[in-house]
Enzyme design. Sequence first.
Site, PDB file in Angstrom:
ATOM      1  N   GLU A 153       1.002  -1.167   0.228  1.00 49.57           N
ATOM      2  CA  GLU A 153       0.041  -0.228  -0.148  1.00 49.57           C
ATOM      3  C   GLU A 153       0.843   1.761   0.359  1.00 49.57           C
ATOM      4  O   GLU A 153       0.203   2.358   0.224  1.00 49.57           O
ATOM      5  CB  GLU A 153      -1.291  -0.174   1.181  1.00 49.57           C
ATOM      6  CG  GLU A 153      -0.232  -0.118   2.540  1.00 49.57           C
ATOM      7  CD  GLU A 153      -1.386  -0.382   3.693  1.00 49.57           C
ATOM      8  OE1 GLU A 153      -1.620  -1.028   3.780  1.00 49.57           O
ATOM      9  OE2 GLU A 153      -1.459   0.888   4.530  1.00 49.57           O
ATOM     10  N   CYS A 171      -3.268  -4.865   4.120  1.00 52.40           N
ATOM     11  CA  CYS A 171      -1.771  -6.069   4.215  1.00 52.40           C
ATOM     12  C   CYS A 171      -2.060  -6.880   3.650  1.00 52.40           C
ATOM     13  O   CYS A 171      -1.101  -8.103   4.172  1.00 52.40           O
ATOM     14  CB  CYS A 171      -1.793  -6.154   5.374  1.00 52.40           C
ATOM     15  SG  CYS A 171      -1.968  -4.182   6.767  1.00 52.40           S
ATOM     16  N   HIS A 198      -1.354 -11.877  10.584  1.00 50.52           N
ATOM     17  CA  HIS A 198      -1.096 -10.841  10.354  1.00 50.52           C
ATOM     18  C   HIS A 198      -0.903 -10.195  11.271  1.00 50.52           C
ATOM     19  O   HIS A 198      -1.313 -10.434  12.242  1.00 50.52           O
ATOM     20  CB  HIS A 198      -2.472  -9.980   9.676  1.00 50.52           C
ATOM     21  CG  HIS A 198      -1.932  -8.550   9.522  1.00 50.52           C
ATOM     22  ND1 HIS A 198      -0.684  -7.912   8.656  1.00 50.52           N
ATOM     23  CD2 HIS A 198      -3.458  -7.727   9.631  1.00 50.52           C
ATOM     24  CE1 HIS A 198      -0.845  -6.474   8.788  1.00 50.52           C
ATOM     25  NE2 HIS A 198      -2.174  -6.371  10.095  1.00 50.52           N
TER      26      HIS A 198
END
Lengths: 352, 139
Positions: free
Chosen positions: A81, A113, A235
Amino acid sequence: MDVGIVSYGAYVPRWRITPVEIGRVWGTDGEAISRGLNVKSKSVPSPDEDVITMSVEAARNLMKRCKVDPKDIGAIYVGSESHPYAVKPTATIVAEAIEAAPDLTAADYEFACKAGTAAIQTCMGLVASNMMKYGMAIGTDTSQGAPGDALEYSASAGGAAFLIGASDIAARIDETYSFTTDTPDFWRREGEMYPRHGGRFTGEPAYFKHVLTCGKNLMEIAGTSPEDYDYVVFHQPNGKFPLRAAKMLGFGKEQTTTGLLSPMIGNTYSAAVLLGLASILDISKPGDRILAVAYGSGAGSDAFDITVTEHITELRKDPFLLVSNMISGGKFLDYATYAKFRGKITLAEGSK
Amino acid sequence: MAIPRFWRETPSRYNLFASKCGNCGEVHFPPRSVCPSCHRKSIGRMKSIKLCGSGNILSYSVVHDAPEDFEMQKPYIIAIIEMKDGVRLTAPIIDCDECDIDIGLEVEASFRKLGQEGKAGVIHYGYKFRPLNTTPPEK
Ligand SMILES: [Zn+2]
């Protein structure tokens, strides 16, 4: 046809800053924030590093590990990103820098992400359908939080690259499953320097809902339960969320520790789950089973059921390529130098 | 620097492609189309080779008065590097503190941003060198 990870490479920049130092500047209790997030320090890129340079470093570290001819790589996808260009793909420069160009397809991915894991899934499909021998998926970010914003304490930088193929597989991907919804938990509008987030909205309805559902559904598809896995990696926007998610899914501490890097390097966004997976591959044995669940705001999760093969040991001959080696020995910055490095200081017109 | 010139130099800036004279064996970096020693005898015999990517510092200087493009990175180190392949080149040294730099230090090529043409312009990438990691990681 079996597909999986043929090689992998990591990159973590050299610089670090602590939440305590950031808190000192903004008049907040950095110590408490550090404890609350379970983040002791975060990685910071040099002024001459960006998603392109870190993607190249990760891809080159991947190539150093294996004997694959770069001309056999049919696709390079870079998920991030924080691509330096809004228009002009990072993947083109990576392709040139590892001598995979020009006979390949390349593109940049964006899904907060989890763009890097989306790239892995694309490569799996292309390899399994025999469209190419190898595909390279990269997740890299140099994300920023606005000065003083909660994100500033954890937003960091790193990159990881995975080569997906059908021969000499070091870690076979047996299943992958994704869970996607329209959830406005975190976003950045075109042209804006810093992202915005929906405050408390980021926890339960976003991260936990997607990670837990995705992990659970994958295990149902694979017919597995938590005790079947040697390692699990989620994550990691901070050091707390993944531990809580692991516990809620029924995983123990010994399964989560190896892949949990955010306490040392912060939230590397697109690289987070991939660097965690790389650090697991750095030490895992043939036969070990890994569950990896990525999360991207907006929102979605990608989960992978992975089994390590006997080829893994061939990828670990150079100790300098290990994630643990890249994480140790970081150099700490004060906030002023950090602000200069990250371009947070407004300069006079005409200076760079 | 003009975009076309930079773009033409991509193979040498990204991947350290050099030229080797097919007549005398001399290696040149940046690559040349004619060997400066053999002149006409080298025409049509120049080969493209890739440098191995590591070398040793022959001499260095710490730059405190930086040109505009490098203002944010000063002080920085610039060095003449004797490559393993026998050629010399000049490059910035990164990820190295002033106290650690030394003549003879082994360095390897890395990939970094070299500059950009303003905020909206093209970004240039290429090699800089960093100390070769020689201490094995702690177990
Ligand atoms: Zn000659």
